[in-house]
Design an enzyme around this catalytic site. Structure first.
Site, PDB file in Angstrom:
ATOM      1  CG  HIS A   1      -4.304  -3.873   2.594  1.00  0.00           C
ATOM      2  ND1 HIS A   1      -3.956  -3.426   3.844  1.00  0.00           N
ATOM      3  CD2 HIS A   1      -4.369  -2.767   1.808  1.00  0.00           C
ATOM      4  CE1 HIS A   1      -3.817  -2.114   3.831  1.00  0.00           C
ATOM      5  NE2 HIS A   1      -4.072  -1.690   2.600  1.00  0.00           N
TER       6      HIS A   1
ATOM      7  CD  GLU B   1      -3.185  -6.886   5.322  1.00  0.00           C
ATOM      8  OE1 GLU B   1      -4.006  -5.970   5.508  1.00  0.00           O
ATOM      9  OE2 GLU B   1      -2.432  -6.913   4.323  1.00  0.00           O
TER      10      GLU B   1
ATOM     11  CB  CYS C   1      -0.971  -0.037   1.179  1.00  0.00           C
ATOM     12  SG  CYS C   1      -2.325   1.146   1.055  1.00  0.00           S
TER      13      CYS C   1
END
Length: 360
Positions: free
Chosen positions: A333, A335, A248
């Site tokens: 992202h 995760e 990001c």
């Protein structure tokens, strides 16, 4: 109490103001298209000082629980939703969303036509807005609207001190530059047996290398990457020293450090349903995203950088790789939190890069 959201161009959206007449706020108005994960969104530091509009029509139906927080507190400027659920149901619930908003002091405007608001932002682009009560004077509104949107919000969300999270035997040592890191990223690294040392955003490169890392992680975070030129300069000094992985804002900062350019998107990518194509495998993953800036593709010409991932919505760059060094980054992202975990294996690649560099 009746309230309203007023955009910079004068467009007004009315609703109910949660928290009374003192629950006023100002900031950049953005929207997120996720169907779940409102607590993770509200505690994601990448939304620092923004007024977040959630497009899903019913918010709060499963309450909140501390285990889903992604940071030490909420940094959002405000919340705009359609229906606020007052009677949630979930076995893990500890507080209702209303109780969470009160505890975190988050201004919230509900009973809003969020579909119309989202269409407005998509057509006109993100812009500043203010949330006020129906009875707020025009002078007060003018004063709030005149306040500039805060820059360099990274300094608001980064850790004030260095801290470490231990792992098991033979753990890899990862130093993480905290630009507004989410808890689930730290959890993902620890699950892969990484001993994580989290340092403030402005930590000098020499101090990072003195920690003898096996790899360096550049975290997510809020705002314009060009607002932190000192951080970009330090990351530039780290290139070629250790394997690096960015996510990001970390992805954008890394690109700037390698000589590329970034620009602001019209309304950004925010949601847990963003399709991304891996140009190396041809596979498509559904990803979780939250960003308002992107890498300018033409600025990569002549640099030792390869584009690895692109957005299928608008073709913007979603991932890059250095052509000769163990350096990679992605705009989304992997995760999740909230969102799908289609791309969590990207952390495995970072682990492989660290192990290969350690054995060399």
């Amino acid at each position: 109490m009746k309230g309203k959201l007023i955009l910079a161009d004068g467009t007004t959206f009315r609703g109910q103001l949660f928290g009374g007449s003192n629950a006023t706020t100002e900031g950049e108005v953005v929207f997120n298209t996720g169907m779940t994960g409102y607590q993770e969104i509200l505690t994601d530091p990448s939304y620092c000082r923004q007024i977040v509009t959630l497009t899903y029509p019913l918010i709060g139906n499963y309450g909140t629980a501390k285990q889903f927080n992604q940071s030490r507190k909420s940094f959002v400027g405000g919340l705009v939703i359609d229906e606020l659920c007052e009677k949630p149901s979930s076995s893990s619930m500890e507080k209702t969303l209303s109780e969470f908003l009160t505890a975190e002091k988050i201004p919230c405007l509900y009973d809003v036509d969020t579909r119309a608001l989202t269409r407005k932002i998509r057509s006109a682009g993100t812009m500043k807005g203010v949330i006020v009560s129906e009875y707020t004077s025009q002078n007060t509104i003018n004063e709030m609207m005149a306040l500039p949107i805060r820059q360099n919000v990274v300094e608001m969300v980064t850790t004030p001190v260095t801290y470490s999270l231990d792992a098991g035997k033979n753990a890899l040592n990862v130093v993480t530059m905290d630009f507004g890191i989410k808890k689930n990223i730290l959890d993902a690294l620890r699950k892969l047996n990484c001993r994580v040392t989290v340092v403030p955003a402005k930590t000098p490169a020499d101090a990072i290398l003195a920690l003898k890392p096996d790899g360096i992680f550049l975290s997510n975070g809020p705002g314009d990457p060009k607002d932190v030129p000192d951080v970009v300069a330090e990351v530039k000094k780290l290139i070629g020293k250790r394997p690096i992985f960015g996510i990001c804002l970390g992805h954008q900062i890394l690109a700037l450090a390698m000589g590329a350019n970034t620009y602001k998107l019209k309304f950004g990518h925010r949601g847990s349903n963003q399709p991304v194509k891996n140009l190396e495998t041809g596979k498509v993953a559904i990803t979780s995203q939250n960003h308002g800036y992107a890498i300018e593709e033409k600025s990569l010409k002549g640099l030792p950088v390869k584009v690895t991932h692109v957005s299928l919505n608008d073709g913007t760059i979603e991932g890059i790789r250095h052509t000769s060094l163990p350096i990679t980054s992605v705009q989304y992202h992997p995760e999740a939190a909230p969102g799908p975990n289609d791309s969590v294996r990207l952390f495995d690649e970072f682990i492989d890069n660290m192990r290969s560099a350690k054995e060399a």
